[in-house]
Design a protein around this motif. Sequence first.
Motif, mmCIF file in Angstrom:
data_model
loop_
_atom_site.group_PDB
_atom_site.id
_atom_site.type_symbol
_atom_site.label_atom_id
_atom_site.label_comp_id
_atom_site.label_asym_id
_atom_site.label_seq_id
_atom_site.Cartn_x
_atom_site.Cartn_y
_atom_site.Cartn_z
ATOM 1 N N PHE A 216 0.890 -1.193 -0.010
ATOM 2 C CA PHE A 216 0.176 -0.041 -0.084
ATOM 3 C C PHE A 216 0.632 1.157 -0.118
ATOM 4 N N SER A 217 2.258 0.962 -0.020
ATOM 5 C CA SER A 217 2.911 2.269 -0.096
ATOM 6 C C SER A 217 4.073 2.078 -0.945
ATOM 7 N N LEU A 218 4.695 3.215 -1.214
ATOM 8 C CA LEU A 218 6.002 3.176 -2.208
ATOM 9 C C LEU A 218 6.911 4.032 -1.589
ATOM 10 N N SER A 219 8.167 3.388 -1.884
ATOM 11 C CA SER A 219 9.607 4.032 -1.410
ATOM 12 C C SER A 219 10.072 4.709 -2.145
ATOM 13 N N LEU A 220 10.510 6.234 -2.157
ATOM 14 C CA LEU A 220 11.082 7.107 -2.708
ATOM 15 C C LEU A 220 12.447 7.128 -2.292
ATOM 16 N N LEU A 221 13.335 7.301 -3.432
ATOM 17 C CA LEU A 221 14.931 7.270 -3.252
ATOM 18 C C LEU A 221 15.205 8.822 -3.164
ATOM 19 N N LEU A 222 15.753 9.213 -2.255
ATOM 20 C CA LEU A 222 16.083 10.671 -1.978
ATOM 21 C C LEU A 222 17.445 11.066 -2.462
ATOM 22 N N GLY A 223 17.834 12.215 -2.818
ATOM 23 C CA GLY A 223 19.092 12.580 -3.168
ATOM 24 C C GLY A 223 19.296 14.165 -3.052
ATOM 25 N N GLU A 224 20.524 14.513 -2.738
ATOM 26 C CA GLU A 224 20.757 16.097 -2.913
ATOM 27 C C GLU A 224 21.990 16.357 -3.792
ATOM 28 N N PHE A 225 21.996 17.454 -4.442
ATOM 29 C CA PHE A 225 22.856 17.792 -5.412
ATOM 30 C C PHE A 225 24.355 18.349 -4.764
ATOM 31 N N PHE A 226 25.470 17.768 -5.234
ATOM 32 C CA PHE A 226 26.902 18.294 -4.629
ATOM 33 C C PHE A 226 27.905 18.204 -5.804
ATOM 34 N N ASN A 227 28.259 19.460 -6.309
ATOM 35 C CA ASN A 227 29.166 19.656 -7.338
ATOM 36 C C ASN A 227 28.480 19.041 -8.593
ATOM 37 N N ASN A 228 27.050 19.518 -8.747
ATOM 38 C CA ASN A 228 26.195 19.089 -9.962
ATOM 39 C C ASN A 228 26.179 17.462 -10.015
ATOM 40 N N SER A 229 26.394 16.775 -9.085
ATOM 41 C CA SER A 229 26.072 15.422 -8.908
ATOM 42 C C SER A 229 25.062 14.992 -7.721
ATOM 43 N N LEU A 230 24.061 14.025 -8.048
ATOM 44 C CA LEU A 230 23.161 13.683 -7.346
ATOM 45 C C LEU A 230 23.603 12.628 -6.521
ATOM 46 N N ASN A 231 23.571 12.728 -5.095
ATOM 47 C CA ASN A 231 24.011 11.898 -4.023
ATOM 48 C C ASN A 231 22.759 11.197 -3.361
ATOM 49 N N TYR A 232 22.987 10.026 -3.241
ATOM 50 C CA TYR A 232 21.777 9.485 -2.709
ATOM 51 C C TYR A 232 21.915 9.486 -1.198
ATOM 52 N N VAL A 233 20.713 9.710 -0.527
ATOM 53 C CA VAL A 233 20.854 10.028 0.967
ATOM 54 C C VAL A 233 19.718 9.042 1.783
ATOM 55 N N GLY A 234 19.041 8.385 1.140
ATOM 56 C CA GLY A 234 18.013 7.465 1.573
ATOM 57 C C GLY A 234 16.841 7.400 1.214
ATOM 58 N N LYS A 235 15.940 6.639 1.761
ATOM 59 C CA LYS A 235 14.362 6.493 1.287
ATOM 60 C C LYS A 235 13.536 6.749 2.228
ATOM 61 N N VAL A 236 12.209 7.175 1.576
ATOM 62 C CA VAL A 236 11.373 7.604 2.410
ATOM 63 C C VAL A 236 9.752 7.047 2.037
ATOM 64 N N THR A 237 8.919 6.575 2.798
ATOM 65 C CA THR A 237 7.754 6.050 2.297
ATOM 66 C C THR A 237 6.371 6.792 2.171
ATOM 67 N N ILE A 238 5.770 6.624 1.129
ATOM 68 C CA ILE A 238 4.514 7.490 0.946
ATOM 69 C C ILE A 238 3.067 6.552 0.529
ATOM 70 N N SER A 239 2.164 6.921 0.842
ATOM 71 C CA SER A 239 1.060 6.027 0.774
ATOM 72 C C SER A 239 0.601 5.912 -0.768
ATOM 73 N N LYS A 240 0.246 5.122 -1.369
ATOM 74 C CA LYS A 240 -0.161 5.012 -2.645
ATOM 75 C C LYS A 240 -1.645 5.960 -3.052
ATOM 76 N N LYS A 241 -2.258 6.220 -1.948
ATOM 77 C CA LYS A 241 -3.443 7.074 -1.685
ATOM 78 C C LYS A 241 -3.137 8.448 -1.986
ATOM 79 N N SER A 242 -1.864 8.795 -1.826
ATOM 80 C CA SER A 242 -1.426 10.123 -1.532
ATOM 81 C C SER A 242 -1.351 11.044 -3.084
#
Length: 299
Positions: A216-242
């Motif tokens: 019932f949920s979706l795991s999003l992969l999060l990142g932030e840009f550093f020197n124009n490169s996207l660095n992975y920082v973790g996952k967060v869960t959201i509901s598929k009803k959102s």
Amino acid sequence: MNDLWNNRDWTPMLLNERQKPFISTDYLFEIKFDGSRAIVFASPNEVNIINRRKQDVTYLYPELINIKKVVKRNTIFDGEIIALDNGAPSFSKLQNRLHLKNKQKINIQQKNNPVIFVCFDILYDAKNVINHSLKERKKILDKYPENDVFIKANYVFTNGEELFKFTRKKNLEGIVAKKIDSKYEVSVRSECWFKVKNIKEGNFFVGGYVNKEKSFSLSLLLGEFFNNSLNYVGKVTISKKSRLFKKIISQPKLKKSPFVNYENSLVIYIKPTLVCRVKYLERTKENRLRQPILISEEE
């Protein structure tokens, strides 16, 4: 319970949670240490360490046997096992010890990554003292000396706001508020103890997601840009009803990972244009977010 020492089928008193610190003459306030909760059964001859899930974890922390040097009778302490990094509690360092099985590896960690037991309560002092008020139990605990592996948690009366400011300044997990007249409630999540966490927030780009069909949920992969490169920082869960779910799955797909430091065949990668605001407890040494929770989608 009649005798906590002989009947050990119980768990420690647990905390409720509040969002903001407060001032009250009915409470004392302690720093919340970022570690592993433990009940320590100590006598002059032995030490047994039980975690909050009733598991005996004595073997994981051989250095804590020295707690027996501070007691002269059967004693039960409640507290937190912590590891230090540059003098500050580090859950990341403690994690290196939580699931070890190999005795040789445990001994290596004991030398290179030692732990400390921070004691904040006493339940047994040759007899049950759980029906004493917290203030009285603190006085009993004050009589016990400290050593290299056993220290007592400091506390202040009344002003939780000031202590919370201190934890923010020092980048600590937060504070705990406890009613000074409260008894120790075994195996209960009490209305007399509260934690107030020092929560951090940040904006992060969504670079992919994991979509399991039956979930019932979706795991999003999060990142932030550093020197124009996207660095992975973790996952967060959201509901598929959102509302965000429909927007995520409609994003342009990518054939390869947009992250410079993360690749997984189970992930559906997307163009990292959507931004989410997330609250989290801390960052690990690998720059991963600990306990991330979605607050909102940034427009």
